[in-house]
Design an enzyme around this catalytic site. Structure first.
Site, PDB file in Angstrom:
ATOM      1  CB  CYS A 184      -0.898   0.014   1.227  1.00 26.81           C
ATOM      2  SG  CYS A 184      -2.211  -1.221   1.197  1.00 26.81           S
ATOM      3  CB  SER A 185       0.677   4.353   0.295  1.00 28.59           C
ATOM      4  OG  SER A 185      -0.727   4.505   0.304  1.00 28.59           O
TER       5      SER A 185
END
Length: 527
Positions: free
Chosen positions: A278-279
């Site tokens: 994620c991210s």
């Protein structure tokens, strides 16, 4: 931020071209689009907390539709100038038509650079009539019907030509880097990456040209891979899907808990890194400063290629992208560029915009190393490549995911891993050792058969055909010997890594036992 876009195009051998694109009068200006992606990410976190499955899917599909609309509006804001995002066609007719058109327009009092005309004419196969009309309106108030005719004549001369191919590097400011430009329709089928600045791009280009050991020049050797699968032991689905074949880092974020930004900066990162968490490619913007994120630390440390996600993703859907990307790339054979498979792999996700548009790449294109591949059908015809009765020999590239560091070095400190993580790593090494040992055994069996076949020729009368056959078998024996010699160091390295893991496990087990004994003694004293 303002509501104007300044778009500059730089290409080797051509003068820079810059256009100013005002968006304030559009229904949704560029500032609104940046706010929209921020809003989508905030709402995505809220939807992730919904426990009812039907409402969870309803919320995520609604967000997926918003990203889809946003992508269309991003491209709409660029209008005809989206042509600046495409590489130039290599067709020599392009320069000829641009030069002729420039002179003809100049004779009518319309001043426009030849480079700008080349950009628009090169992209004409993917530009609509409305795009061409907007280009004409933006060039000069002196543009008239005759100028239209000249433009369309030049476009018609370049009709039925293939869309230009080549690599595009995007250098985006701290606000525009939040948006998934790679997924707008005009770019989604092209090879596209990002760099944080022009200087960093020049530096990486110099590395590609001057560093003989750079993977940008040599290609990716899939036999030199280190990976960690689910280090936090909380992604069971991903582990079940990938543990048999996937050589990758599959965990949360950019793996910063195991290789943080400071640790990255202290290393010389020569390997391609694929961070599917994620991210992992998100850049945080604070005040007037430029965006900051761990993916930039990888570039500073010398990493030539880093893949990551612009925002949070769900494990199952990003796993679909990961699997599609690696399977399609690795099965394409030697010389295959990874970036060519990004666009099709985005389509493997269920949410093709919310999840499919999240992955982006920083760096320059990477390719697979040439792979030795000899495949002969059983009982094939007599030839120098495949003698009768030969068996299939294939050098399969190990599936490549995140290469955190070179295979000769551990990418994480073993003492930082928990006992379950160490046990998982030991199991992984056991599987790799078993595979390499089996491979050497199979190669030796085949080698023995070739030796026996070569020796059996000694009983025959010597003639040219017999000598040719002996030479053939000798080449095969030499080839197999070299393959065995290549695998043996890797096998020894895996054994050494396994021994290191076992030693750390023993120390941690002793520490755990001592801690338990100490707790029991304290409990007895209190009693």
């Amino acid at each position: 931020m303002g509501d104007s876009i300044v778009l500059s195009r730089l290409e080797k051998g051509s003068a820079p071209v810059t256009v100013h694109i005002p968006t304030s009068k559009q229904q949704h200006p560029i500032s609104w689009l940046v706010q929209e992606i921020d809003s989508i990410q905030v709402e995505q976190k809220a939807v992730s907390c919904v426990s009812e499955k039907a409402k969870w899917w309803e919320g995520r599909r609604a967000l997926d539709s918003r990203v889809e609309r946003m992508l269309k509006e991003m491209e709409g804001l660029l209008g005809c100038w989206k042509s600046f995002l495409l590489p130039l066609s290599s067709d020599p007719e392009l320069s000829k038509q641009a030069r002729h058109l420039c002179k003809s327009l100049s004779a009518k009092g319309v001043t426009v650079s030849e480079e700008m005309l080349k950009d628009v004419l090169s992209a004409s196969p993917v530009l609509s009539q409305e795009d061409l009309k907007r280009f004409a309106l933006g060039v000069s108030p002196q543009w008239d019907v005759e100028c239209d005719q000249l433009l369309h004549a030049a476009v018609s001369h370049l009709a039925d030509r293939n869309e230009p191919n080549g690599h595009v590097v995007l250098i985006l400011d701290k606000y525009l880097q939040k948006l998934p430009w790679e997924s707008i329709s005009i770019l989604k089928s092209h090879s596209v990456s990002r760099m944080p600045s022009l200087h960093s791009l020049i530096g990486l280009s110099i590395q590609r040209e001057t560093d003989s050991k750079s993977i940008l020049k040599q290609g990716v050797d899939t036999k030199q891979v280190f990976y960690v699968l689910d280090p936090d032991a909380n992604l069971g689905n991903s582990q079940d899907r990938f543990k048999e074949w996937f050589s990758s880092y599959v965990g949360h974020g950019a793996g910063a808990r195991f290789l943080d930004s400071q640790a990255v900066l202290k290393r010389q990162m020569r390997a391609a890194s694929l961070l599917f968490g994620c991210s992992s490619a998100a850049l945080a913007v604070r005040g007037d400063q430029e965006g900051q994120g761990i993916i930039l630390n990888y570039l500073i440390a010398g990493c030539p290629f880093v893949l990551g996600n612009l925002w949070d993703v769900t494990d199952r859907d990003i796993d679909r992208f990961t699997k599609a990307l690696l399977e399609s790339w690795l099965s394409a054979g030697s010389g295959a560029p990874l970036l060519d498979y990004m666009g099709p792999s985005r389509q493997a996700t269920h949410l093709k915009h919310l999840i499919g548009a999240a992955p982006v790449v920083y760096g320059l294109p990477i390719y697979l190393l040439p792979v030795h591949h000899v495949s002969c059908p059983q009982g094939g015809g007599v030839s120098d490549q495949c003698p009768p009765g030969s068996i299939t020999l294939e050098t399969h590239p190990a599936p490549l995911g995140v290469i955190l560091h070179r295979a000769s070095n551990m990418a994480v400190n073993l003492t930082d891993l928990s006992l379950p993580q160490l046990e998982g790593l030991k199991t992984q090494l056991d599987q790799e050792i078993e595979f390499l040992t089996s491979s050497i055994g199979q190669l030796k069996v085949v080698q023995t058969k070739y030796v026996e076949a070569k020796d059996s020729l000694n009983i025959l009368n010597k003639n040219n055909k017999v000598e040719d056959s002996k030479a053939f078998f000798k080449r095969k024996i030499d080839f197999l010997t070299k393959q065995i010699e290549k695998i043996q160091p890797a096998l020894q390295e895996k054994h050494a890594m396994k021994q290191a893991v076992i030693e750390v496990m023993n120390v941690k087990i002793q520490q755990l036992q001592q801690s338990q004994q100490g707790s029991q003694m304290v409990g007895t004293t209190k009693a």
